[in-house]
Design a protein around this motif. Structure first.
Motif, mmCIF file in Angstrom:
data_model
loop_
_atom_site.group_PDB
_atom_site.id
_atom_site.type_symbol
_atom_site.label_atom_id
_atom_site.label_comp_id
_atom_site.label_asym_id
_atom_site.label_seq_id
_atom_site.Cartn_x
_atom_site.Cartn_y
_atom_site.Cartn_z
ATOM 1 N N SER A 21 -9.776 -6.549 5.932
ATOM 2 C CA SER A 21 -11.128 -6.797 6.575
ATOM 3 C C SER A 21 -11.465 -5.285 6.894
ATOM 4 O O SER A 21 -10.853 -4.275 7.270
ATOM 5 N N CYS A 22 -12.784 -5.316 6.928
ATOM 6 C CA CYS A 22 -13.422 -3.916 7.373
ATOM 7 C C CYS A 22 -14.853 -4.294 7.974
ATOM 8 O O CYS A 22 -15.580 -4.589 7.280
ATOM 9 N N ALA A 23 -14.992 -3.850 9.099
ATOM 10 C CA ALA A 23 -16.234 -4.175 9.906
ATOM 11 C C ALA A 23 -16.732 -2.842 10.535
ATOM 12 O O ALA A 23 -16.274 -1.886 10.646
ATOM 13 N N ALA A 24 -18.297 -2.786 9.964
ATOM 14 C CA ALA A 24 -19.070 -1.627 10.267
ATOM 15 C C ALA A 24 -19.969 -1.922 11.627
ATOM 16 O O ALA A 24 -20.356 -2.859 11.819
ATOM 17 N N ARG A 71 -18.078 -10.577 1.384
ATOM 18 C CA ARG A 71 -18.894 -9.741 2.662
ATOM 19 C C ARG A 71 -19.548 -10.912 3.314
ATOM 20 O O ARG A 71 -20.010 -11.714 2.820
ATOM 21 N N ASP A 72 -19.637 -10.488 4.666
ATOM 22 C CA ASP A 72 -20.606 -11.242 5.535
ATOM 23 C C ASP A 72 -21.589 -10.562 5.916
ATOM 24 O O ASP A 72 -21.402 -9.454 6.845
ATOM 25 N N ASN A 76 -21.654 -7.554 8.935
ATOM 26 C CA ASN A 76 -21.638 -6.227 8.401
ATOM 27 C C ASN A 76 -20.076 -6.074 8.053
ATOM 28 O O ASN A 76 -19.514 -4.874 8.277
ATOM 29 N N THR A 77 -19.543 -7.025 7.714
ATOM 30 C CA THR A 77 -17.882 -6.981 7.233
ATOM 31 C C THR A 77 -17.709 -7.205 5.843
ATOM 32 O O THR A 77 -18.450 -8.112 5.198
ATOM 33 N N THR A 90 0.718 -0.310 -4.082
ATOM 34 C CA THR A 90 0.951 0.349 -2.919
ATOM 35 C C THR A 90 0.157 1.541 -2.961
ATOM 36 O O THR A 90 0.155 2.367 -3.622
ATOM 37 N N ALA A 91 -0.535 1.675 -1.624
ATOM 38 C CA ALA A 91 -1.565 2.852 -1.449
ATOM 39 C C ALA A 91 -2.080 2.682 0.091
ATOM 40 O O ALA A 91 -2.034 1.681 0.571
ATOM 41 N N VAL A 92 -2.831 3.720 0.298
ATOM 42 C CA VAL A 92 -3.882 3.548 1.522
ATOM 43 C C VAL A 92 -5.085 2.872 0.833
ATOM 44 O O VAL A 92 -5.619 3.616 0.070
ATOM 45 N N TYR A 93 -5.490 2.122 1.558
ATOM 46 C CA TYR A 93 -6.947 1.532 1.186
ATOM 47 C C TYR A 93 -7.983 1.911 2.241
ATOM 48 O O TYR A 93 -7.926 1.879 3.165
ATOM 49 N N TYR A 94 -9.083 2.283 1.535
ATOM 50 C CA TYR A 94 -10.221 2.734 2.412
ATOM 51 C C TYR A 94 -11.586 1.729 2.048
ATOM 52 O O TYR A 94 -11.596 1.625 0.902
ATOM 53 N N CYS A 95 -12.025 1.386 3.114
ATOM 54 C CA CYS A 95 -13.339 0.947 2.866
ATOM 55 C C CYS A 95 -14.462 1.813 2.955
ATOM 56 O O CYS A 95 -14.143 2.950 3.470
ATOM 57 N N ASN A 96 -15.728 1.486 2.447
ATOM 58 C CA ASN A 96 -16.954 2.514 2.350
ATOM 59 C C ASN A 96 -18.031 1.443 2.428
ATOM 60 O O ASN A 96 -17.992 0.296 1.864
ATOM 61 N N ALA A 97 -19.260 2.014 3.011
ATOM 62 C CA ALA A 97 -20.572 1.226 3.068
ATOM 63 C C ALA A 97 -21.625 2.392 2.909
ATOM 64 O O ALA A 97 -21.524 3.245 3.527
#
Length: 121
Positions: A21-24, A71-72, A76-77, A90-97
């Motif tokens: 999940s990623c909330a802005a 997305r919601d 803003n998620t 396997t990795a670091v996961y990044y969200c962007n907006a």
């Protein structure tokens, strides 16, 4: 002005599932595209999936059929449901907006701090 906070990473066995999940938050008028990228050690950051405000989606070939982005808009998620995970995920996961701060302003891309996903074999 804008913060993106990711959650949901962790350690999972191959074949398992995770939901990121990623909330802005902050001064947000609207958000265009939201997406997830990942970066494995020694590799470049790569797109995993993206979704427009209208719900159009795009996926990397490596995750098609295994991952679903959603997305919601009211919250803003953005979410990334990952199934049938493999060690190579396997990795670091990044969200962007891509965020517009004002009604007639330009959109700027903001990034989260990243969340680690580790898939054991």
């Amino acid at each position: 002005q804008v913060q993106l906070v990711e959650s949901g990473g962790g350690l999972v066995q191959a074949g398992g599932s995770l939901r990121l999940s990623c909330a802005a938050s902050g001064t947000i008028f609207s958000i265009n595209t939201m997406g997830w990228y990942r970066q494995a050690p020694g590799k470049q950051r790569e797109l995993v999936a993206a979704i427009t405000s209208g719900g159009n989606t795009d996926y990397a070939d490596s995750v098609k059929g295994r991952c679903t982005i959603s997305r919601d808009n009211a919250e803003n998620t953005v979410y990334l449901q990952m199934n049938s995970l493999k060690p190579e995920d396997t990795a670091v996961y990044y969200c962007n907006a891509d965020v517009r701060l004002r009604r007639f302003g330009s959109a700027y891309r903001y990034w989260g701090q990243g969340t680690q996903v580790t898939v054991s074999s």
